[in-house]
Design a protein around this motif. Structure first.
Motif, PDB file in Angstrom:
ATOM      1  N   ARG A 129       0.859  -1.184   0.000  1.00  0.00           N
ATOM      2  CA  ARG A 129       0.000   0.000   0.000  1.00  0.00           C
ATOM      3  C   ARG A 129       0.894   1.231   0.000  1.00  0.00           C
ATOM      4  O   ARG A 129       1.803   1.317   0.847  1.00  0.00           O
ATOM      5  CB  ARG A 129      -0.904   0.013   1.238  1.00  0.00           C
ATOM      6  N   PRO A 130       0.676   2.146  -0.958  1.00  0.00           N
ATOM      7  CA  PRO A 130       1.542   3.332  -1.014  1.00  0.00           C
ATOM      8  C   PRO A 130       1.613   4.025   0.348  1.00  0.00           C
ATOM      9  O   PRO A 130       0.589   4.257   0.982  1.00  0.00           O
ATOM     10  CB  PRO A 130       0.853   4.231  -2.046  1.00  0.00           C
ATOM     11  N   GLY A 131       2.809   4.312   0.788  1.00  0.00           N
ATOM     12  CA  GLY A 131       2.994   5.022   2.056  1.00  0.00           C
ATOM     13  C   GLY A 131       3.217   4.109   3.235  1.00  0.00           C
ATOM     14  O   GLY A 131       3.529   4.577   4.334  1.00  0.00           O
ATOM     15  N   GLU A 132       3.063   2.790   3.024  1.00  0.00           N
ATOM     16  CA  GLU A 132       3.146   1.865   4.161  1.00  0.00           C
ATOM     17  C   GLU A 132       4.539   1.874   4.791  1.00  0.00           C
ATOM     18  O   GLU A 132       4.688   1.811   6.012  1.00  0.00           O
ATOM     19  CB  GLU A 132       2.786   0.450   3.708  1.00  0.00           C
ATOM     20  N   ARG A 133       5.570   1.976   3.920  1.00  0.00           N
ATOM     21  CA  ARG A 133       6.930   1.952   4.500  1.00  0.00           C
ATOM     22  C   ARG A 133       7.197   3.224   5.306  1.00  0.00           C
ATOM     23  O   ARG A 133       7.870   3.181   6.330  1.00  0.00           O
ATOM     24  CB  ARG A 133       7.988   1.755   3.415  1.00  0.00           C
TER      25      ARG A 133
ATOM     26  N   ILE B 277      -6.311   1.936   7.693  1.00  0.00           N
ATOM     27  CA  ILE B 277      -6.019   1.941   6.248  1.00  0.00           C
ATOM     28  C   ILE B 277      -4.836   1.013   5.955  1.00  0.00           C
ATOM     29  O   ILE B 277      -4.799   0.344   4.929  1.00  0.00           O
ATOM     30  CB  ILE B 277      -5.666   3.385   5.783  1.00  0.00           C
ATOM     31  N   TYR B 278      -3.873   0.960   6.890  1.00  0.00           N
ATOM     32  CA  TYR B 278      -2.668   0.172   6.651  1.00  0.00           C
ATOM     33  C   TYR B 278      -2.686  -1.184   7.375  1.00  0.00           C
ATOM     34  O   TYR B 278      -1.630  -1.758   7.651  1.00  0.00           O
ATOM     35  CB  TYR B 278      -1.425   0.994   7.024  1.00  0.00           C
TER      36      TYR B 278
ATOM     37  N   LEU C 296     -14.621   8.083   9.499  1.00  0.00           N
ATOM     38  CA  LEU C 296     -13.699   8.559   8.452  1.00  0.00           C
ATOM     39  C   LEU C 296     -13.496   7.490   7.369  1.00  0.00           C
ATOM     40  O   LEU C 296     -13.451   7.811   6.178  1.00  0.00           O
ATOM     41  CB  LEU C 296     -12.345   8.956   9.063  1.00  0.00           C
ATOM     42  N   VAL C 297     -13.408   6.233   7.801  1.00  0.00           N
ATOM     43  CA  VAL C 297     -13.275   5.145   6.812  1.00  0.00           C
ATOM     44  C   VAL C 297     -14.529   5.095   5.946  1.00  0.00           C
ATOM     45  O   VAL C 297     -14.457   4.945   4.719  1.00  0.00           O
ATOM     46  CB  VAL C 297     -13.039   3.784   7.529  1.00  0.00           C
TER      47      VAL C 297
ATOM     48  N   LEU D 125      -4.742   7.377  -1.260  1.00  0.00           N
ATOM     49  CA  LEU D 125      -5.184   6.212  -0.483  1.00  0.00           C
ATOM     50  C   LEU D 125      -5.661   6.615   0.911  1.00  0.00           C
ATOM     51  O   LEU D 125      -6.757   6.252   1.337  1.00  0.00           O
ATOM     52  CB  LEU D 125      -4.024   5.204  -0.343  1.00  0.00           C
ATOM     53  N   ALA D 126      -4.824   7.389   1.598  1.00  0.00           N
ATOM     54  CA  ALA D 126      -5.104   7.647   3.015  1.00  0.00           C
ATOM     55  C   ALA D 126      -5.863   8.945   3.255  1.00  0.00           C
ATOM     56  O   ALA D 126      -6.658   9.029   4.194  1.00  0.00           O
ATOM     57  CB  ALA D 126      -3.794   7.663   3.797  1.00  0.00           C
TER      58      ALA D 126
END
Lengths: 156, 502
Positions: A8-12, B426-427, B218-219, A84-85
């Motif tokens: 997922r973009p940004g996960e790192r 989200i993650y 928010l989700v 995404l976020a």
């Protein structure tokens, strides 16, 4: 446990941030005074923040392949992370929410909550403008009766 | 025996007590279901205007709210994925997927039936086995509470997320949040960064509402355009077949609930999570995969958390030690009325014990009636456009958070934790372990520090204690197997054993 979670973009960035946060709390735990025994005030925080840091390292290690396989440039990944976020609807609504909390005290419960409810319903397209104004009034009345008279909560 | 029956029927024969028990149960269901309102908060508020009443009417109302509230949390967990109470965290794992499949009515009916059966089994245990179970829980040392709390967090961490490491991180984060503020042992400030406001800590209700209420809202914002699934609430009563199929699971979950509830400090939340974990491990052919709307995943926690009520009252009445947060408040109410819960209470005031049993039984009957009616109104909640529902959830969350201390700073904390919970979700980090960590953090730390003090701060002594006592050894081994069970080593070992078996 699933092992094939797509990157997922940004996960790192988040994982590195969580590791930094854990290390910060570990440092702060060591700064709690009178760390003289295993049952002193700082001992358990040291243990817990160490667990946090180790978990973050484990997450980084476990996902090392998917993290390194990300071929996006920094700018591109940041843009995808935002999509995404933090899509526009979330960012704008958070700003509305923060504004509501900030003005709730000075404006009082009724005005601030009515404006927030009507504005939110309109922004999120929950109802037409006229219905939004009427619904906001009805919801406000319901919340007021419930908290003020049934649960005896003092509203601001 | 006759006098015991007389005391038991006291609340059944007085119109005033019947009305108060019914009103308490109904109010409890709604208090439990509304995010931001907790049973503990409602019972605490009740004390403030029932202390001038006689003890029986006050207790009738409180027990009604307690019984209804523990069940009520499942409704918002099923319909909104926002557990109204910590005891309903596990109910959302499969309850919410059921609602997303349009089976909210069936899920609520099943949750009600399971809760009532669990409630009855808890009450029977309270009436029959109170002295025995109370004696057993006396054998638990502080280290056992520590192990039990770690098991609770590990369990939910391993169950609800995409990796054990993320679950442990989320649980640890919750424990860390619970340590912010003044240390209850020494009075020292921890993680306060010089702020006086932080000395009193961050209230767990603000964290809970933020991480469950605001972050979920928010989700949901991301899917604002998606049309709501129409909920089928025409058939609420679960079939006999479904109940019979889950009969063994119901009995086992109720026993877990009673046992955990009887442990001081461990209430319906741990009971529900442990029984959910048990169901996940023991049910070989669930109706659907766990986490995707398995009936078994709803039956187990709902049976256990209501069974834990009877269990939680055992140490409260016999030892004067609260089984959970609500019984801690009820103990305060008993003190106000000049009663001292403890070993002498059952000897000096046996009527109070049997009155409690009678009240809980009556409340459980009302729970069945109210739980199976009015579901349509609740189910309509999820058919309301999200653009209308989400602002209501936000306003109720804000007002509920403000009500904790009449403080706007709690609202800011709630918003901050809402954003944090949203990003974590989200993650792939789950909210359940964070909240469990916040709730169990103080219990864990107290268990750890008392255990350390017991062995005079000797680290080898501490580890020796984990294996030296038979009861602790069982818990330690359970924890070790729980960790090993999540590793590749264990999966490979099982694979090898199976291949050899073939």
């Amino acid at each position: 446990m699933s092992t094939d979670i797509p990157y997922r973009p940004g996960e790192r960035f988040l994982t590195w941030f969580l590791l930094a946060l854990s290390l910060f709390f570990l440092y702060e735990s060591f700064r709690i005074p009178n760390l003289t025994s295993y049952s002193s005030a700082g001992a358990f925080p040291i243990f817990v923040s160490s667990v946090l840091a180790l978990s973050a390292v484990r997450i980084l290690w476990r996902n090392r392949r998917s993290f390194s396989s990300c071929r996006l440039g920094l700018k591109e990944e940041l843009a995808q992370t935002r999509n995404l976020a933090l899509p526009n609807v979330v960012v704008i609504y958070l700003l509305i929410l923060a504004a509501y909390i900030a003005v709730a005290g000075p404006l009082g419960f009724f005005i601030s909550t009515y404006v927030f409810l009507a504005g939110s319903v309109l922004f999120l397209k929950g109802a037409s403008p006229v219905r939004a104004l009427l619904l906001a009034a009805a919801i406000l009345g319901g919340v007021y009766v419930l908290f003020q008279y049934i649960f005896k909560v003092i509203l601001w | 025996m006759e006098s015991a029956l007389g005391y038991f029927l006291m609340s059944w024969t007085s119109p005033q007590l019947i009305l108060l028990t019914a009103a308490g149960t109904l109010a409890g269901i709604y208090v439990g279901a509304i995010p931001g309102l907790s049973v503990t908060m409602a019972v605490s508020i009740l004390i403030s205007f029932t202390f001038s009443w006689d003890v029986n009417p006050g207790l009738a109302l409180m027990y009604g709210i307690y019984m209804g509230g523990v069940y009520g949390g499942s409704r918002s967990a099923i319909l909104l994925n926002i557990p109204g109470a910590p005891a309903a965290v596990a109910s959302g794992f499969d309850g919410y997927p059921l609602a997303k499949l349009g089976e909210a009515g069936k899920a609520i009916g099943l949750a009600t039936t399971a809760s009532v059966i669990g409630g009855f089994m808890g009450i029977i245990a309270l009436a029959l086995a109170a002295p025995v179970i109370a004696e057993f829980s006396l054998k638990f040392a502080p280290r056992d509470y520590l192990l039990l709390a770690v098991m609770g967090i590990m369990l939910v961490g391993s169950l609800s997320g995409e990796s054990l490491a993320k679950g442990i991180f989320a649980g640890g984060l919750g424990v860390l949040i619970s340590m912010i503020g003044m240390d209850s042992f020494t009075g020292q400030g921890r993680f306060t960064f010089g702020s006086l406001a932080l000395m009193s800590g961050i209230h767990y209700v603000a964290v809970m509402i933020g991480i469950f209420g605001v972050s979920e809202a928010l989700v949901q914002l991301r899917n604002i355009g998606i049309k709501q699934v129409k909920q089928d609430v025409a058939k609420i009563l679960p079939s006999w077949g479904l109940l019979w199929k889950n009969a063994a699971l119901i009995v086992k979950s109720a026993l877990i609930g009673i046992g955990i509830g009887a442990l001081p400090g461990a209430g319906g939340d741990i009971a529900a999570l442990l029984s959910y974990g048990h169901a996940r491990r023991s049910v070989r052919k669930p109706s659907r995969p766990f986490g995707e709307g398995a009936y078994e995943g709803l039956v187990a926690p709902e049976t256990a958390n209501n069974a834990a009520i009877g269990g939680a009252i055992i140490p409260m009445l016999t030892l004067g030690i609260p089984g959970d947060a609500v019984t801690a408040v009820v103990i305060g109410a008993l003190f106000i009325h000049g009663l001292k819960p403890g070993p002498m209470l059952m000897i000096e005031t046996p009527h109070l014990f049997w009155f409690t049993v009678g009240c809980l039984t009556l409340s459980n009957i009302f729970l069945l009636i109210f739980g199976l009616t009015g579901v349509r109104i609740f189910a309509k909640l999820v058919e309301v456009p999200k653009g209308l529902l989400l602002p209501i959830v936000i306003v109720i969350s804000i007002v509920g958070t403000y009500a904790i201390n009449n403080s706007v700073s709690d609202v800011y904390w709630m918003l901050g934790f809402g954003i944090l919970g949203y990003i974590l979700k989200i993650y792939g980090y789950q909210a359940g372990p964070v909240i469990l960590g916040v709730i169990l953090g103080p219990l864990m730390e107290e268990g750890y520090r008392r255990a350390m003090q017991d062995v005079r701060n000797s680290l080898p002594g501490f580890f020796w204690q984990l294996v030296a006592n038979p009861l602790t050894l069982v818990l330690t081994l359970a924890l070790v197997f729980m960790v090993l069970g999540q590793t590749r080593f264990w999966a490979n070992l099982r694979g090898r054993i199976r291949r050899k078996g073939c």
